[in-house]
Scaffold this active site. Structure first.
Site, PDB file in Angstrom:
ATOM      1  N   ASN A  41     -23.475  48.690 -62.717  1.00  0.00           N
ATOM      2  CA  ASN A  41     -22.032  48.541 -62.941  1.00  0.00           C
ATOM      3  C   ASN A  41     -21.578  49.080 -64.296  1.00  0.00           C
ATOM      4  O   ASN A  41     -20.420  49.479 -64.445  1.00  0.00           O
ATOM      5  CB  ASN A  41     -21.600  47.087 -62.781  1.00  0.00           C
ATOM      6  CG  ASN A  41     -21.420  46.736 -61.323  1.00  0.00           C
ATOM      7  OD1 ASN A  41     -21.082  47.599 -60.511  1.00  0.00           O
ATOM      8  ND2 ASN A  41     -21.664  45.496 -60.965  1.00  0.00           N
TER       9      ASN A  41
ATOM     10  N   GLU B   4     -31.052  44.708 -58.587  1.00  0.00           N
ATOM     11  CA  GLU B   4     -31.292  44.646 -60.026  1.00  0.00           C
ATOM     12  C   GLU B   4     -31.837  43.255 -60.349  1.00  0.00           C
ATOM     13  O   GLU B   4     -31.278  42.257 -59.890  1.00  0.00           O
ATOM     14  CB  GLU B   4     -29.987  44.855 -60.803  1.00  0.00           C
ATOM     15  CG  GLU B   4     -29.484  46.283 -60.768  1.00  0.00           C
ATOM     16  CD  GLU B   4     -28.164  46.448 -61.527  1.00  0.00           C
ATOM     17  OE1 GLU B   4     -28.102  47.302 -62.408  1.00  0.00           O
ATOM     18  OE2 GLU B   4     -27.196  45.729 -61.225  1.00  0.00           O
TER      19      GLU B   4
HETATM   20  N1  CAA Z   1     -28.108  46.403 -40.706  1.00  0.00           N
HETATM   21  C1  CAA Z   1     -28.948  47.442 -40.819  1.00  0.00           C
HETATM   22  N2  CAA Z   1     -28.547  48.732 -40.867  1.00  0.00           N
HETATM   23  C2  CAA Z   1     -27.247  48.978 -40.788  1.00  0.00           C
HETATM   24  C3  CAA Z   1     -26.295  47.937 -40.671  1.00  0.00           C
HETATM   25  C4  CAA Z   1     -26.782  46.600 -40.631  1.00  0.00           C
HETATM   26  N3  CAA Z   1     -25.965  45.570 -40.548  1.00  0.00           N
HETATM   27  N4  CAA Z   1     -25.069  48.489 -40.645  1.00  0.00           N
HETATM   28  C5  CAA Z   1     -25.230  49.817 -40.747  1.00  0.00           C
HETATM   29  N5  CAA Z   1     -26.546  50.111 -40.819  1.00  0.00           N
HETATM   30  C6  CAA Z   1     -27.156  51.443 -40.993  1.00  0.00           C
HETATM   31  C7  CAA Z   1     -26.681  52.437 -39.946  1.00  0.00           C
HETATM   32  O1  CAA Z   1     -27.498  52.328 -38.807  1.00  0.00           O
HETATM   33  C8  CAA Z   1     -26.889  53.755 -40.657  1.00  0.00           C
HETATM   34  O2  CAA Z   1     -28.275  54.073 -40.653  1.00  0.00           O
HETATM   35  P1  CAA Z   1     -28.804  55.595 -40.488  1.00  0.00           P
HETATM   36  O3  CAA Z   1     -28.340  56.295 -41.745  1.00  0.00           O
HETATM   37  O4  CAA Z   1     -30.279  55.447 -40.404  1.00  0.00           O
HETATM   38  O5  CAA Z   1     -28.146  56.112 -39.257  1.00  0.00           O
HETATM   39  C9  CAA Z   1     -26.525  53.413 -42.103  1.00  0.00           C
HETATM   40  O6  CAA Z   1     -26.709  51.993 -42.222  1.00  0.00           O
HETATM   41  C10 CAA Z   1     -25.089  53.776 -42.461  1.00  0.00           C
HETATM   42  O7  CAA Z   1     -24.216  53.080 -41.585  1.00  0.00           O
HETATM   43  P2  CAA Z   1     -22.982  53.748 -40.842  1.00  0.00           P
HETATM   44  O8  CAA Z   1     -23.409  55.069 -40.244  1.00  0.00           O
HETATM   45  O9  CAA Z   1     -22.400  52.746 -39.917  1.00  0.00           O
HETATM   46  O10 CAA Z   1     -21.926  53.956 -41.980  1.00  0.00           O
HETATM   47  P3  CAA Z   1     -21.634  55.189 -42.909  1.00  0.00           P
HETATM   48  O11 CAA Z   1     -22.561  56.321 -42.697  1.00  0.00           O
HETATM   49  O12 CAA Z   1     -20.162  55.396 -42.784  1.00  0.00           O
HETATM   50  O13 CAA Z   1     -21.957  54.573 -44.347  1.00  0.00           O
HETATM   51  C11 CAA Z   1     -21.846  53.100 -46.158  1.00  0.00           C
HETATM   52  C12 CAA Z   1     -21.307  53.427 -44.790  1.00  0.00           C
HETATM   53  C13 CAA Z   1     -23.317  52.652 -46.068  1.00  0.00           C
HETATM   54  C14 CAA Z   1     -21.003  51.938 -46.700  1.00  0.00           C
HETATM   55  C15 CAA Z   1     -21.749  54.392 -47.071  1.00  0.00           C
HETATM   56  O14 CAA Z   1     -20.454  54.869 -47.067  1.00  0.00           O
HETATM   57  C16 CAA Z   1     -22.163  54.099 -48.489  1.00  0.00           C
HETATM   58  O15 CAA Z   1     -23.351  54.066 -48.802  1.00  0.00           O
HETATM   59  N6  CAA Z   1     -21.148  53.928 -49.382  1.00  0.00           N
HETATM   60  C17 CAA Z   1     -21.393  53.585 -50.778  1.00  0.00           C
HETATM   61  C18 CAA Z   1     -21.678  52.118 -50.892  1.00  0.00           C
HETATM   62  C19 CAA Z   1     -21.933  51.690 -52.294  1.00  0.00           C
HETATM   63  O16 CAA Z   1     -21.914  52.455 -53.249  1.00  0.00           O
HETATM   64  N7  CAA Z   1     -22.195  50.384 -52.448  1.00  0.00           N
HETATM   65  C20 CAA Z   1     -22.424  49.802 -53.738  1.00  0.00           C
HETATM   66  C21 CAA Z   1     -21.158  49.169 -54.204  1.00  0.00           C
HETATM   67  S1  CAA Z   1     -21.365  48.460 -55.810  1.00  0.00           S
HETATM   68  C22 CAA Z   1     -21.874  46.913 -55.496  1.00  0.00           C
HETATM   69  O17 CAA Z   1     -22.015  46.464 -54.404  1.00  0.00           O
HETATM   70  C23 CAA Z   1     -22.238  46.099 -56.673  1.00  0.00           C
HETATM   71  C24 CAA Z   1     -21.183  45.467 -57.461  1.00  0.00           C
HETATM   72  O18 CAA Z   1     -21.521  44.574 -58.200  1.00  0.00           O
HETATM   73  C25 CAA Z   1     -19.787  45.900 -57.505  1.00  0.00           C
END
Ligand code: CAA
Length: 284
Positions: free
Chosen positions: A190, A151
């Site tokens: 948010n 954002e």
């Molecule tokens: N670098 C690059 N890619 C990475 C990585 C890294 N360090 N770590 C993981 N990845 C990739 C993986 O390779 C995987 O890619 P593919 O889909 O192509 O296979 C993908 O990221 C997902 O990783 P995982 O398979 O290890 O994990 P997961 O499938 O269990 O997903 C998650 C984990 C991404 C956290 C997922 O659960 C998710 O999207 N959750 C929601 C997260 C969210 O909503 N975040 C926003 C929070 S709000 C915020 O941050 C703002 C605020 O101000 C509060």
């Protein structure tokens, strides 16, 4: 903008430093003490290793990213930066202090100073500096290397050139999609996400459903990657609380008021993944 500074190396700062270094920037990271720096560096290494194991990055890329970052405990090291992103705790007083300090040490009069704040008005941070037209919000999402959004928040005084530079940095350099937001607490994401998470906490608090069932409801019923309580653990209960308080202070709407359960869990240090326990318990 090639010379990047990141202030704060917690969950968000370490992610921002990592993606900037992976995009080829020269990145300086500042933290308050040895312990915080060591934890931040370890988090970056783990994330880079994860990217290599997932086939997203090769060994040479990993080494190049590590070589592109340097770390210190002195905000004065931001002096030669073209673009500084602040990503410290969600405390208005602490952020004002950093911006006031940056304004004194950053030499380049055209340097951009951004905050990764989730909810604190950019206008307030801008007024702590001598160059409000170059202060802007750049809000990343956790985990930064994985999430595709930034954002960009202009205050009433942010220059269009500053906003254009930040949008180009996020899209062309980092490959993220930009959403533009007005300078209101919570911005776009948010303002929608926090009431949803708080509703999950209230549902648990009222005894209406269990943690697992609330989360399974949203994962399996709505195809969300994780439920609201697991997401709260990922964001951090303290951060969720701080954002809710900023939203409540700004709008005085009941839906933003932090429920007592969230407040008590924060008092108890049950902050989610980062402390090993929140709504769930995590291994090392
Ligand atoms: N670098 C690059 N890619 C990475 C990585 C890294 N360090 N770590 C993981 N990845 C990739 C993986 O390779 C995987 O890619 P593919 O889909 O192509 O296979 C993908 O990221 C997902 O990783 P995982 O398979 O290890 O994990 P997961 O499938 O269990 O997903 C998650 C984990 C991404 C956290 C997922 O659960 C998710 O999207 N959750 C929601 C997260 C969210 O909503 N975040 C926003 C929070 S709000 C915020 O941050 C703002 C605020 O101000 C509060």
């Amino acid at each position: 903008m090639e010379k990047i500074g990141v202030v704060g190396c917690g969950l968000m700062g370490s992610g921002i430093a990592e993606v900037a270094a992976r995009s080829g920037c020269d990145v300086k990271v500042v933290e308050v003490n040895d312990e915080a720096l060591a934890a931040g560096m370890a988090r970056i290494e783990r994330s880079l290793n994860r990217a290599v194991n997932a086939g997203k990055l090769d060994e040479a890329g990993r080494e190049a990213a590590l070589g592109a970052m340097s770390f210190s405990e002195d905000l004065g090291d931001m002096a030669d930066r073209e673009f500084v992103i602040e990503a410290i705790i969600e405390s208005e007083a602490a952020k004002l202090d950093v911006f006031e300090h940056l304004s004194k040490v950053v030499v380049d009069p055209n340097a951009v100073m951004a905050s990764n704040t989730s909810a604190i008005p950019i206008m307030k941070l801008a007024m702590a500096t001598d160059r409000p037209q170059q202060v802007i919000g750049m809000h990343f999402f956790n985990p930064v290397p994985v999430m595709g959004l930034v954002e960009v928040i202009s205050s009433l005084l942010t220059g269009e050139e500053t906003a254009a530079k930040c949008r180009a940095f996020a899209t062309d350099r980092l490959g993220k999609r930009v959403v533009n937001s007005g300078d209101r607490a919570g911005f776009v994401v948010n303002a929608l996400l926090i009431p949803y998470i708080l509703s999950g906490v209230r549902m648990l608090e009222s005894g209406f459903a269990s943690t697992e069932d609330i989360d399974a409801g949203m994962v399996l019923g709505c195809n969300h990657p994780m439920g609201p309580l697991a997401l709260c653990d990922l964001i951090g209960l303290d951060t969720t609380m701080a954002v809710a308080e900023s939203l409540y202070e700004e709008f005085r709407e009941q839906l933003y008021a932090p429920p007592p359960m969230l407040s008590r869990m924060c008092d108890a240090g049950l902050l989610g993944r980062k402390t090993g326990r929140g709504f769930y318990t995590y291994g090392s």
